[in-house]
Design an enzyme around this catalytic site. Structure first.
Site, PDB file in Angstrom:
ATOM      1  N   ASP A 148       0.866  -1.184   0.000  1.00  0.00           N
ATOM      2  CA  ASP A 148       0.000   0.000   0.000  1.00  0.00           C
ATOM      3  C   ASP A 148       0.906   1.238   0.000  1.00  0.00           C
ATOM      4  O   ASP A 148       1.593   1.515   0.987  1.00  0.00           O
ATOM      5  CB  ASP A 148      -0.873  -0.045   1.271  1.00  0.00           C
ATOM      6  CG  ASP A 148      -1.773   1.167   1.412  1.00  0.00           C
ATOM      7  OD1 ASP A 148      -1.581   2.163   0.685  1.00  0.00           O
ATOM      8  OD2 ASP A 148      -2.664   1.118   2.269  1.00  0.00           O
TER       9      ASP A 148
ATOM     10  N   TYR B  38      -9.601  15.060  -4.353  1.00  0.00           N
ATOM     11  CA  TYR B  38      -8.751  14.518  -5.427  1.00  0.00           C
ATOM     12  C   TYR B  38      -7.939  15.626  -6.111  1.00  0.00           C
ATOM     13  O   TYR B  38      -6.725  15.513  -6.302  1.00  0.00           O
ATOM     14  CB  TYR B  38      -9.663  13.810  -6.431  1.00  0.00           C
ATOM     15  CG  TYR B  38      -8.987  13.233  -7.643  1.00  0.00           C
ATOM     16  CD1 TYR B  38      -8.336  12.009  -7.578  1.00  0.00           C
ATOM     17  CD2 TYR B  38      -9.024  13.895  -8.879  1.00  0.00           C
ATOM     18  CE1 TYR B  38      -7.730  11.464  -8.700  1.00  0.00           C
ATOM     19  CE2 TYR B  38      -8.430  13.358 -10.006  1.00  0.00           C
ATOM     20  CZ  TYR B  38      -7.795  12.145  -9.903  1.00  0.00           C
ATOM     21  OH  TYR B  38      -7.192  11.613 -11.016  1.00  0.00           O
TER      22      TYR B  38
ATOM     23  N   LYS C 290      -3.966  16.266  -6.332  1.00  0.00           N
ATOM     24  CA  LYS C 290      -3.274  16.281  -7.626  1.00  0.00           C
ATOM     25  C   LYS C 290      -2.540  17.603  -7.858  1.00  0.00           C
ATOM     26  O   LYS C 290      -1.485  17.628  -8.507  1.00  0.00           O
ATOM     27  CB  LYS C 290      -4.279  16.018  -8.750  1.00  0.00           C
ATOM     28  CG  LYS C 290      -4.835  14.592  -8.763  1.00  0.00           C
ATOM     29  CD  LYS C 290      -3.727  13.560  -8.817  1.00  0.00           C
ATOM     30  CE  LYS C 290      -4.181  12.213  -9.357  1.00  0.00           C
ATOM     31  NZ  LYS C 290      -3.095  11.203  -9.280  1.00  0.00           N
TER      32      LYS C 290
END
Ligand code: NAD
Length: 312
Positions: A72, A170, A174
């Site tokens: 992970d 998100y 990013k």
């Protein structure tokens, strides 16, 4: 294609989608590849060894060399385990492609703490942790006098660099990855490591709801959203000859690759003795008569993709 013979690469999240294409392309170019994938659902839940192992099998069946990692990437120690696996198995690491990702889209007003934390962890910490351990390996080799040509390729997104509604978690991760790329590029330059990012666009399970409604290309017709178009930039940046290109973010849409401008100085409001809020407000209103607001992701994607873009 440039030869990557003798180089060792890790691709995270390589069991599916874009990462799978990166792993296959790097192997075709001659690299030995650690195919990392936790095998998570799109939301990040669950584990499955099948995706990583099947990409390893594909590479081996085509005559390449690969090994699976189910670590992970958002766990600091697991990321070290992944980097150590590359070094133990193949003796070194040369290329790290940070690509693993998940989605938990929600409008900000409804977003839960878990939705925020999970997405930031997999994307942002999932870039930091592998890069941190790879950098330690490269610093040791540089200290031993080796002249490195090592590579980090990060994965940002149009959502991060242009801003997309419903993706505060998100897109923030990013955008942070684009900033991380700029800083780490400057830090690792002294060791001979280049650090770049891509902002990809491809039809994968992550985007099937966004792009799935577009007419499927006819048999033999060019499909700009085929994930295989995301890999030439990665292989090119990994070539020894690309040693001078670092700290950049490349938007990729089919055959259109746009080297994005980073944040750069723009409109200057200068007052020799400092501003009062009143004067500054008057200047803002005078020089921005139509206001100033983000354009949104689609118009900027169209600008970046040029003529070959077919959305919108
Ligand atoms: N598809 C697009 O158009 C697009 C656009 C912009 C950015 N991206 C980015 O590209 C990357 C790849 O996306 P994709 O579309 O191929 O998605 P995908 O869901 O097909 O693949 C992502 C892979 O990452 C793996 N993964 C998730 N969490 C992980 C973890 N903690 N550790 C290791 N592996 C993990 C998943 O199991 C999955 O196989 C992502 O970072 C995504 O945000 C994709």
């Amino acid at each position: 294609m440039p030869s990557l013979e003798g180089k060792v690469a890790i691709v995270t999240g390589a069991g599916r989608g874009i990462g799978r294409e990166h792993a296959l392309a790097l192997a075709r170019a001659g690299a030995q590849v650690v195919v990392n994938d936790l095998g998570a659902a799109l939301s990040g839940e669950g584990t499955d060894s099948t995706p990583a192992q099947s990409v390893v099998n594909e590479i081996v069946a085509a005559g390449g060399q690969a090994v699976a990692s189910y670590d992970d990437v958002s766990q600091f120690d697991a990321a070290k385990h992944m980097v150590d696996r590359a070094i133990e198995r193949y003796g070194r690491l040369d290329i790290l492609v940070n690509n693993a990702g998940i989605l938990r889209d929600r409008m900000l007003v409804n977003m839960t703490e878990d939705e925020w934390d999970a997405v930031i962890a997999v994307h942002l910490k999932g870039h930091f942790a592998p890069t941190r351990h790879a950098a330690a390996h490269w610093r040791e080799r540089a200290k031993d006098g080796e002249e490195l040509r090592a590579r980090v390729i990060n994965t940002s997104s149009p959502s991060g660099v242009f801003g997309n509604v419903g993706q505060a978690n998100y897109g923030a991760a990013k955008a942070a990855i684009a900033g991380f790329t700029t800083i780490v590029a400057q830090e690792l330059q002294r060791y001979g490591v280049t650090v770049n990012a891509i902002a990809p666009n491809a039809r994968t399970r992550m985007t099937e709801t966004t792009f799935g409604e577009l007419p499927a290309p006819e048999e033999g017709e060019f499909d700009p959203l085929d994930p295989k178009h995301m890999t030439p930039i990665v292989v090119a940046l990994c070539a020894d000859d690309a040693q001078g290109i670092t700290g950049q973010c490349f938007f990729v849409w089919g055959g259109s690759i746009n080297l994005l401008r980073p944040w750069e100085p723009g409109e200057l409001f200068a007052a020799d003795e400092g501003w009062s809020a009143d004067d500054l407000l008057a200047q803002l209103l005078e020089r921005l008569p139509d206001g100033a607001a983000p354009e949104g992701m689609l118009p900027l994607m169209q600008k970046a993709g040029g003529r070959s873009m077919r959305v919108g």
